[in-house]
Design a protein around this motif. Structure first.
Motif, PDB file in Angstrom:
ATOM      1  N   PRO A 260      -3.705   4.136  -1.668  1.00 54.45           N
ATOM      2  CA  PRO A 260      -4.761   4.716  -0.884  1.00 54.45           C
ATOM      3  C   PRO A 260      -5.412   5.170  -0.845  1.00 54.45           C
ATOM      4  O   PRO A 260      -3.781   6.289   0.124  1.00 54.45           O
ATOM      5  CB  PRO A 260      -5.064   3.037   0.080  1.00 54.45           C
ATOM      6  CG  PRO A 260      -3.955   2.565   0.169  1.00 54.45           C
ATOM      7  CD  PRO A 260      -2.990   2.834  -0.981  1.00 54.45           C
ATOM      8  N   ALA A 261      -5.546   6.468  -0.280  1.00 58.14           N
ATOM      9  CA  ALA A 261      -5.272   7.550   0.735  1.00 58.14           C
ATOM     10  C   ALA A 261      -5.926   7.150   2.305  1.00 58.14           C
ATOM     11  O   ALA A 261      -5.147   8.046   3.001  1.00 58.14           O
ATOM     12  CB  ALA A 261      -6.837   8.908   0.658  1.00 58.14           C
ATOM     13  N   ARG A 262      -6.301   6.199   2.552  1.00 55.24           N
ATOM     14  CA  ARG A 262      -6.183   5.763   3.958  1.00 55.24           C
ATOM     15  C   ARG A 262      -4.932   4.638   4.657  1.00 55.24           C
ATOM     16  O   ARG A 262      -4.969   3.831   4.011  1.00 55.24           O
ATOM     17  CB  ARG A 262      -7.838   5.398   3.835  1.00 55.24           C
ATOM     18  CG  ARG A 262      -8.642   6.316   4.027  1.00 55.24           C
ATOM     19  CD  ARG A 262      -9.307   7.083   4.383  1.00 55.24           C
ATOM     20  NE  ARG A 262     -10.697   8.210   3.757  1.00 55.24           N
ATOM     21  CZ  ARG A 262     -10.041   9.354   3.161  1.00 55.24           C
ATOM     22  NH1 ARG A 262      -8.198   9.626   3.128  1.00 55.24           N
ATOM     23  NH2 ARG A 262     -11.128   9.776   2.569  1.00 55.24           N
ATOM     24  N   TYR A 263      -4.392   4.953   5.984  1.00 55.74           N
ATOM     25  CA  TYR A 263      -3.416   3.844   6.444  1.00 55.74           C
ATOM     26  C   TYR A 263      -4.952   2.622   6.682  1.00 55.74           C
ATOM     27  O   TYR A 263      -5.806   2.831   8.101  1.00 55.74           O
ATOM     28  CB  TYR A 263      -3.116   4.396   7.467  1.00 55.74           C
ATOM     29  CG  TYR A 263      -2.542   3.481   8.630  1.00 55.74           C
ATOM     30  CD1 TYR A 263      -1.130   3.415   7.932  1.00 55.74           C
ATOM     31  CD2 TYR A 263      -2.429   2.564   9.514  1.00 55.74           C
ATOM     32  CE1 TYR A 263      -0.661   2.114   8.717  1.00 55.74           C
ATOM     33  CE2 TYR A 263      -2.176   2.003  10.112  1.00 55.74           C
ATOM     34  CZ  TYR A 263      -0.875   1.878  10.114  1.00 55.74           C
ATOM     35  OH  TYR A 263       0.119   1.055  10.438  1.00 55.74           O
ATOM     36  N   ARG A 264      -4.787   1.467   7.383  1.00 51.67           N
ATOM     37  CA  ARG A 264      -5.374   0.670   7.783  1.00 51.67           C
ATOM     38  C   ARG A 264      -3.949  -0.397   8.386  1.00 51.67           C
ATOM     39  O   ARG A 264      -3.005  -1.081   7.923  1.00 51.67           O
ATOM     40  CB  ARG A 264      -5.763   0.040   6.316  1.00 51.67           C
ATOM     41  CG  ARG A 264      -6.923   0.387   5.363  1.00 51.67           C
ATOM     42  CD  ARG A 264      -7.540  -0.451   4.124  1.00 51.67           C
ATOM     43  NE  ARG A 264      -8.556   0.652   3.457  1.00 51.67           N
ATOM     44  CZ  ARG A 264      -8.996   0.242   2.274  1.00 51.67           C
ATOM     45  NH1 ARG A 264      -8.866  -0.750   2.018  1.00 51.67           N
ATOM     46  NH2 ARG A 264     -10.081   0.935   1.274  1.00 51.67           N
ATOM     47  N   ASN A 265      -4.497  -0.579   9.876  1.00 52.83           N
ATOM     48  CA  ASN A 265      -4.066  -1.690  10.644  1.00 52.83           C
ATOM     49  C   ASN A 265      -4.601  -3.199   9.856  1.00 52.83           C
ATOM     50  O   ASN A 265      -4.850  -3.400  10.583  1.00 52.83           O
ATOM     51  CB  ASN A 265      -4.501  -0.806  11.697  1.00 52.83           C
ATOM     52  CG  ASN A 265      -3.439  -1.591  12.750  1.00 52.83           C
ATOM     53  OD1 ASN A 265      -2.480  -2.185  12.380  1.00 52.83           O
ATOM     54  ND2 ASN A 265      -3.631  -1.819  14.217  1.00 52.83           N
TER      55      ASN A 265
ATOM     56  N   SER B  84       0.543  -1.404  -0.090  1.00 54.16           N
ATOM     57  CA  SER B  84      -0.536  -0.062  -0.057  1.00 54.16           C
ATOM     58  C   SER B  84       0.779   1.484  -0.110  1.00 54.16           C
ATOM     59  O   SER B  84       1.738   1.452   1.311  1.00 54.16           O
ATOM     60  CB  SER B  84      -0.819  -0.062   1.075  1.00 54.16           C
ATOM     61  OG  SER B  84      -1.419   0.903   1.195  1.00 54.16           O
ATOM     62  N   VAL B  85       0.658   2.340  -0.839  1.00 55.73           N
ATOM     63  CA  VAL B  85       1.737   3.437  -1.354  1.00 55.73           C
ATOM     64  C   VAL B  85       1.023   4.172  -0.766  1.00 55.73           C
ATOM     65  O   VAL B  85      -0.696   4.767  -1.546  1.00 55.73           O
ATOM     66  CB  VAL B  85       1.937   3.206  -2.245  1.00 55.73           C
ATOM     67  CG1 VAL B  85       2.896   4.683  -2.525  1.00 55.73           C
ATOM     68  CG2 VAL B  85       2.557   2.689  -2.921  1.00 55.73           C
ATOM     69  N   LEU B  86       0.619   5.063   0.164  1.00 55.00           N
ATOM     70  CA  LEU B  86      -0.484   5.943   1.041  1.00 55.00           C
ATOM     71  C   LEU B  86       0.082   6.879   0.021  1.00 55.00           C
ATOM     72  O   LEU B  86       0.534   7.939   0.282  1.00 55.00           O
ATOM     73  CB  LEU B  86       0.127   6.030   2.844  1.00 55.00           C
ATOM     74  CG  LEU B  86      -0.167   4.793   3.028  1.00 55.00           C
ATOM     75  CD1 LEU B  86       0.200   4.791   4.740  1.00 55.00           C
ATOM     76  CD2 LEU B  86      -1.231   4.250   3.064  1.00 55.00           C
ATOM     77  N   LYS B  87      -1.542   7.167  -0.101  1.00 56.91           N
ATOM     78  CA  LYS B  87      -1.595   9.400  -1.228  1.00 56.91           C
ATOM     79  C   LYS B  87      -2.924   9.338  -0.848  1.00 56.91           C
ATOM     80  O   LYS B  87      -3.588   9.713  -0.842  1.00 56.91           O
ATOM     81  CB  LYS B  87      -1.578   8.686  -2.726  1.00 56.91           C
ATOM     82  CG  LYS B  87      -1.141  10.273  -3.005  1.00 56.91           C
ATOM     83  CD  LYS B  87      -1.920   9.351  -4.775  1.00 56.91           C
ATOM     84  CE  LYS B  87      -2.203   9.909  -5.931  1.00 56.91           C
ATOM     85  NZ  LYS B  87      -1.955  10.045  -7.132  1.00 56.91           N
ATOM     86  N   PRO B  88      -2.268  10.197   1.060  1.00 56.72           N
ATOM     87  CA  PRO B  88      -3.154  11.084   0.828  1.00 56.72           C
ATOM     88  C   PRO B  88      -3.409  12.769   0.345  1.00 56.72           C
ATOM     89  O   PRO B  88      -2.692  13.266  -0.692  1.00 56.72           O
ATOM     90  CB  PRO B  88      -3.541  11.597   2.672  1.00 56.72           C
ATOM     91  CG  PRO B  88      -2.340  10.223   3.028  1.00 56.72           C
ATOM     92  CD  PRO B  88      -1.574  10.177   1.951  1.00 56.72           C
ATOM     93  N   LEU B  89      -4.861  12.562   0.545  1.00 54.22           N
ATOM     94  CA  LEU B  89      -5.046  14.535  -1.116  1.00 54.22           C
ATOM     95  C   LEU B  89      -4.276  13.601  -1.842  1.00 54.22           C
ATOM     96  O   LEU B  89      -3.542  14.128  -2.734  1.00 54.22           O
ATOM     97  CB  LEU B  89      -4.560  14.954   0.174  1.00 54.22           C
ATOM     98  CG  LEU B  89      -5.020  15.740   1.298  1.00 54.22           C
ATOM     99  CD1 LEU B  89      -3.974  16.608   1.626  1.00 54.22           C
ATOM    100  CD2 LEU B  89      -6.671  16.593   1.659  1.00 54.22           C
ATOM    101  N   PRO B  90      -4.911  13.172  -2.613  1.00 58.12           N
ATOM    102  CA  PRO B  90      -4.264  12.598  -4.078  1.00 58.12           C
ATOM    103  C   PRO B  90      -4.539  13.556  -4.917  1.00 58.12           C
ATOM    104  O   PRO B  90      -3.948  13.102  -6.617  1.00 58.12           O
ATOM    105  CB  PRO B  90      -5.267  11.576  -4.197  1.00 58.12           C
ATOM    106  CG  PRO B  90      -6.661  11.013  -3.769  1.00 58.12           C
ATOM    107  CD  PRO B  90      -5.976  11.990  -2.275  1.00 58.12           C
ATOM    108  N   ALA B  91      -5.209  14.519  -5.012  1.00 58.36           N
ATOM    109  CA  ALA B  91      -5.403  15.436  -6.319  1.00 58.36           C
ATOM    110  C   ALA B  91      -4.250  16.132  -7.160  1.00 58.36           C
ATOM    111  O   ALA B  91      -3.808  16.462  -8.480  1.00 58.36           O
ATOM    112  CB  ALA B  91      -6.661  16.363  -6.241  1.00 58.36           C
ATOM    113  N   HIS B  92      -3.185  15.964  -6.132  1.00 56.98           N
ATOM    114  CA  HIS B  92      -1.970  16.842  -6.470  1.00 56.98           C
ATOM    115  C   HIS B  92      -1.018  16.833  -5.945  1.00 56.98           C
ATOM    116  O   HIS B  92       0.173  16.826  -5.620  1.00 56.98           O
ATOM    117  CB  HIS B  92      -2.445  18.325  -6.487  1.00 56.98           C
ATOM    118  CG  HIS B  92      -3.476  18.915  -6.308  1.00 56.98           C
ATOM    119  ND1 HIS B  92      -4.274  19.927  -5.665  1.00 56.98           N
ATOM    120  CD2 HIS B  92      -4.143  19.183  -7.887  1.00 56.98           C
ATOM    121  CE1 HIS B  92      -5.121  20.553  -6.809  1.00 56.98           C
ATOM    122  NE2 HIS B  92      -4.950  19.482  -7.689  1.00 56.98           N
TER     123      HIS B  92
END
Length: 634
Positions: free
Chosen positions: A409-414, A353-361
């Motif tokens: 994904p934009a969210r971290y999942r444990n 999972s390559v985390l990507k919060p606020l994915p727009a920019h």
């Protein structure tokens, strides 16, 4: 006499007041009370001076008189309290600097009380992060005799295998140490060994035991014995504790691995050296008494590539070793490294999972992390692609046509079975990219910028909506630096233009930059517009707009320059953004310091170990960056 006179005077005065008819009853009572107090005061406090005493009586009174504590002055009273346990008047003091606690702009303070929302509450320094204490690494020793003549190619191949051994054990939390003939020669039993008539193999085997006995106990390993399992594997957890009450060897491992305390190692070596059976013995196991060892049958987390195992399970490598030892050892090194990598992939069946919060920019910002995930999902070069490690015969061999699942994904999942790669931006970097503005000012920060937006978006699914920044930052720190998290995630900072060049040590194997050919063409320069299209995952955010994505590289460069700028205007904006985003700033500083400390710890150990065994097993290729190796794919 004086006492009697005064008593008579007070009695007369008392009687006179009682008999006075002109005094009203209330005034008479008040006057009598005053006379009584005055009488008691003068009688008792002037009594010692009125009694004639001789020398012996004065001495006796002085010796037996109880000590009356003096009432301290106000300043003395404050000083006393300031040194008490409560220390209510003591001013705040910065924690003392620790050894090896800085690296470039990063500085840290390691303390057991590291789970605080904001490090500055303990360090009293906005730029000094509070990190968990470094875990003590249990030493594991390997004997390599550099005095034996070898061809250059063979020596290089063996050094590469030693590097693989060191890297794998280091990633599992151990401290790998290579011993040589020098340690064996300083052992008091060395001279006795030289005078004995023994088999050459026994002498060679005894030399590694003498070198190990010269240390303070621990583990003795062959360089072909490697940890092949999860960090939380019970056997690896036990070995990491470093408490071995008995001298132990593992069934089927021969001389592959031992563990024990120094006292029992000394006893076994002495008995084996002086045993009548030593003339025909090939190693210490044959010469030592049967009760010298405790035999453990459980070794699920360990793989031993013994010659017999190579002959039986990896015939292609075995044949190459017989034909040309140097070339065969290089093939064996590729095989071992691919097994370490494949074991890591099997431990994460849900993918990366390559985390990507606020994915727009933020597409360009996470490109290094996405490249790392792409490399990790590949199959490494190996002479025997469909084979498994000796301890995991039912593994799932890596197949190039079915790589690991990648998602952004934009969210971290444990979630167990899922590996996380996070890219933490400084709030100024995020503000520049999110707003698509070259110049962010204080007015925009105050009126428009959402506070701690990156951390909120990252943990919204994991922690829910109502929680504030203080609670979120605690869970984030656990996700970065907790014992389990360090084996199942890696966190980077967006301001570094390249990946850390020593990530191989973080994972425990050489990351396959080239990897097995997937039958697709990739250019050396990363970029989503040039990367072969991968299957879209339900967790992936929306793709960036073409025109907005083109602005991202320049904006990211501008943000990096502003972060290093000393211009007063830029510093003012940066300070305002950090003050407005306390939790996001704390997350960025924490990750930056954690990565820096990991690097400093390894480099310090590497520097110390390079002095011994002629530098065998040293990582000489680390001067090249990951991006340098990427360009070699052309």
């Amino acid at each position: 006499m004086v006492f009697l006179k005064r008593a008579g005077f007070y009695l007369w005065l008392y009687t006179d007041v009682q008999n006075a008819d002109t005094v009203c009853p209330a005034a008479r009572l008040l006057l009598l009370v005053a006379i009584g107090i005055f009488a008691l005061f003068t009688l008792f406090f002037t009594l010692p001076s009125a009694i004639p005493t001789g020398p012996s009586l004065s001495k006796s009174i002085a010796e037996h008189k109880p000590s009356i504590p003096k009432i301290p002055k106000l300043q003395e009273f404050k000083d006393t309290l300031s040194t008490s346990l409560l220390k209510p008047f003591k001013p705040a003091v910065h924690p003392p600097l620790q050894a090896n606690s800085t690296d470039g702009d990063s500085s840290w303070y390691s303390n057991w009380n590291w789970l605080r929302p904001f490090s500055s509450s303990v360090t009293l320094d906005e730029n000094r992060s509070l990190l968990p204490p470094l875990k003590k690494r249990t030493p594991i020793y390997c004997y390599y005799d550099t005095t034996i003549p070898r061809e250059k190619e063979t020596k290089e191949a063996e050094s590469a295998l030693l590097l693989t051994w060191r890297r794998a054990w280091w990633a599992q939390g151990f401290k790998p140490v290579i011993l040589g003939a020098g340690e064996a020669m300083t052992n008091p039993l060395y001279d006795e060994l030289q005078r004995k008539e023994v088999e050459p193999k026994f002498k060679t085997n005894m030399m590694r035991w003498l070198a190990w006995e010269n240390m303070a106990g621990g583990m003795l390993s062959d360089y072909l014995t490697l940890p092949m399992g999860a960090r939380e594997e019970p056997l690896l957890t036990y070995l990491r504790r470093g408490e071995y009450p008995d001298l132990t060897r593992w069934e089927g491992f021969g001389n592959g691995l031992y563990a024990g305390p120094k006292s029992k190692i000394t006893d076994a070596v002495t008995k084996a050296l002086r045993s009548p059976a030593k003339k025909d013995a090939k190693d210490v196991i044959d010469a030592a008494p049967n009760d010298a060892f405790k035999i453990d049958k459980s070794h699920d987390g360990l793989a031993y590539y013994a010659p017999s195992v190579i002959d039986e399970e990896y015939p292609k490598v075995a044949e190459e070793i017989r034909r040309n030892r140097a070339a065969g050892l290089k093939s064996l090194n590729l095989l071992v490294n691919s097994h370490l990598h494949n074991t890591w992939q099997d431990l994460h069946p849900l993918g990366i999972s390559v985390l990507k919060p606020l994915p727009a920019h933020t597409t360009h910002m996470i490109e290094p992390a996405l490249s790392l995930a792409d490399w990790l999902s590949q199959c490494g070069d190996t002479p025997e692609p469909t084979t498994c490690p000796p301890n995991l015969p039912k593994c799932s061999p890596c197949i190039a046509s079915h790589p690991m699942k990648l998602s952004t994904p934009a969210r971290y999942r444990n979630t167990s079975g899922l590996y996380h790669i996070g890219t933490v931006p400084h709030p100024l970097t995020l503000a520049t990219l999110d707003s698509l503005k070259n110049d962010v000012d204080v007015a925009w920060v105050r009126r428009t910028m959402v506070r701690d937006n990156w951390l909120y978006e990252l943990t919204k699914e994991y922690l829910g909506v109502p929680l504030g920044g203080r609670g979120r930052i605690l869970k984030f720190k656990e996700a970065v630096a907790d014992e389990y998290a360090t084996a199942h995630s890696v966190w980077l900072t967006a301001e570094h233009e390249t990946l850390p060049h020593d990530l191989d040590w973080y994972f425990g194997f050489s990351i396959p930059i080239n990897g097995t050919d997937k039958g697709t063409s990739e250019t050396p320069v990363p970029g989503p517009e040039r990367r072969p299209k991968k299957a879209q995952s339900a967790d992936d955010g929306p793709p960036p707009k073409e025109d907005e994505y083109k602005l991202e590289p320049e904006l990211l460069k501008r943000a990096r320059d502003l972060g290093k700028s000393k211009v007063e205007k830029d510093v003012t904006v940066r300070n305002a953004i950090e003050a407005w985003n306390l939790a996001d700033t704390e997350a960025w500083k924490f990750v930056r310091a954690f990565l820096a400390r990991t690097r400093v710890e390894r480099l310090k150990w590497e520097e110390e170990e390079s002095k011994y065994a002629e530098g065998a097993g040293s990582d000489r290729e680390r001067k090249r960056t990951a991006w340098d190796r990427w360009t070699e794919r052309i």
